[in-house]
Design a protein around this motif. Structure first.
Motif, short mmCIF file in Angstrom:
data_model
loop_
_atom_site.label_atom_id
_atom_site.label_comp_id
_atom_site.label_asym_id
_atom_site.label_seq_id
_atom_site.Cartn_x
_atom_site.Cartn_y
_atom_site.Cartn_z
N ASP A 37 -6.14 1.29 -7.50
CA ASP A 37 -5.84 1.11 -6.33
C ASP A 37 -5.89 0.41 -5.04
OD1 ASP A 37 -3.44 2.85 -7.91
OD2 ASP A 37 -3.96 4.37 -6.53
N GLU A 38 -4.71 -0.33 -3.90
CA GLU A 38 -5.72 -0.63 -3.33
C GLU A 38 -5.40 0.30 -1.71
OE1 GLU A 38 -4.27 -4.84 -0.24
OE2 GLU A 38 -3.12 -4.08 -1.71
N LEU A 39 -6.26 0.10 -1.42
CA LEU A 39 -6.52 1.08 0.05
C LEU A 39 -5.57 0.43 1.07
CD1 LEU A 39 -9.44 1.60 -1.99
CD2 LEU A 39 -10.72 2.11 0.15
N THR A 40 -5.28 1.41 1.45
CA THR A 40 -4.10 1.01 2.48
C THR A 40 -4.35 1.97 3.93
OG1 THR A 40 -2.01 1.89 1.80
CG2 THR A 40 -2.40 -0.66 1.26
N PHE A 41 -4.18 1.54 4.97
CA PHE A 41 -3.76 2.46 5.91
C PHE A 41 -2.65 2.51 7.36
CE2 PHE A 41 -7.36 0.46 7.40
CZ PHE A 41 -7.41 0.10 8.90
N ASP A 42 -1.80 3.48 7.75
CA ASP A 42 -0.94 1.99 8.29
C ASP A 42 -1.83 1.86 10.33
OD1 ASP A 42 0.94 2.23 10.88
OD2 ASP A 42 1.80 4.17 10.48
N TYR A 43 -1.66 0.27 10.70
CA TYR A 43 -2.02 0.12 11.62
C TYR A 43 -1.46 0.69 13.20
CZ TYR A 43 -4.22 -4.01 8.33
OH TYR A 43 -5.40 -4.49 7.50
N GLY A 44 -0.70 1.05 12.40
CA GLY A 44 0.34 1.31 14.10
C GLY A 44 1.38 0.58 14.69
N SER A 45 1.95 1.23 15.58
CA SER A 45 3.07 0.31 16.01
C SER A 45 2.57 -1.16 16.71
CB SER A 45 3.75 1.31 16.70
OG SER A 45 2.94 1.99 17.26
#
Length: 115
Positions: free
Chosen positions: A103-111
Motif C-alpha cells: 500500500d502507498e503511504l498517504t496522509f492529508d496535507y491539509g486545506s
C-alpha cells in the motif's frame, strides 16, 4: 521498517509499505533542512514542494538533506497515515486500520494545500 519509493498513481513518486505495518506505528521521521518561515516562503514561491511546517518559524525542507518520507502523498478522503509532531520531530504514523504490504503511504496535507 521496509519502505519502497516507486511511481505513484496519485502523484509522481510515492512511498510504499514493504511489509505490513500495524496501526500506531511510527513509520518514518520526516527529515530535512530546518529553515525559517521566510526562507520556506521563498522556496515555495520558487517551486519547492517538500516543505513541512514544524512549529513557529520552523520548517523542514525534505528536498535538502531529507529522506524517503518526502514521497508520502496526499489523500483527503482515506489517508492511511497521520502526522505526529513530537519533541521537535515530525513522524508519519500508521492510521487506525494499519497498512498492508504494497500500500502507498498517504496522509492529508491539509486545506492550506488542497482546499
Amino acid at each position: 521498517m521496509k519502505l519502497v519509493v516507486k511511481k505513484s498513481s496519485l502523484h509522481g513518486k510515492g512511498l510504499f509499505a514493504g511489509e505490513d505495518i500495524p496501526w500506531g506505528t511510527k513509520i518514518i521521521e520526516y527529515q530535512g533542512e530546518r529553515i525559517s518561515d521566510l526562507l520556506a516562503e521563498q522556496r515555495i514561491a520558487g517551486g519547492a514542494d517538500c516543505i513541512f511546517e514544524l512549529g513557529e518559524d520552523q520548517n523542514l525542507d525534505g528536498a535538502v538533506n531529507g529522506n524517503e518520507a518526502r514521497y508520502a502523498n496526499h489523500a483527503r478522503a482515506n489517508p492511511n497515515c497521520f502526522i505526529l509532531r513530537e519533541n521537535g520531530q515530525i513522524w508519519i504514523v500508521a492510521g487506525i486500520e494499519g497498512i498492508k504490504k504494497g500500500d502507498e503511504l498517504t496522509f492529508d496535507y491539509g486545506s492550506d494545500f488542497y482546499p
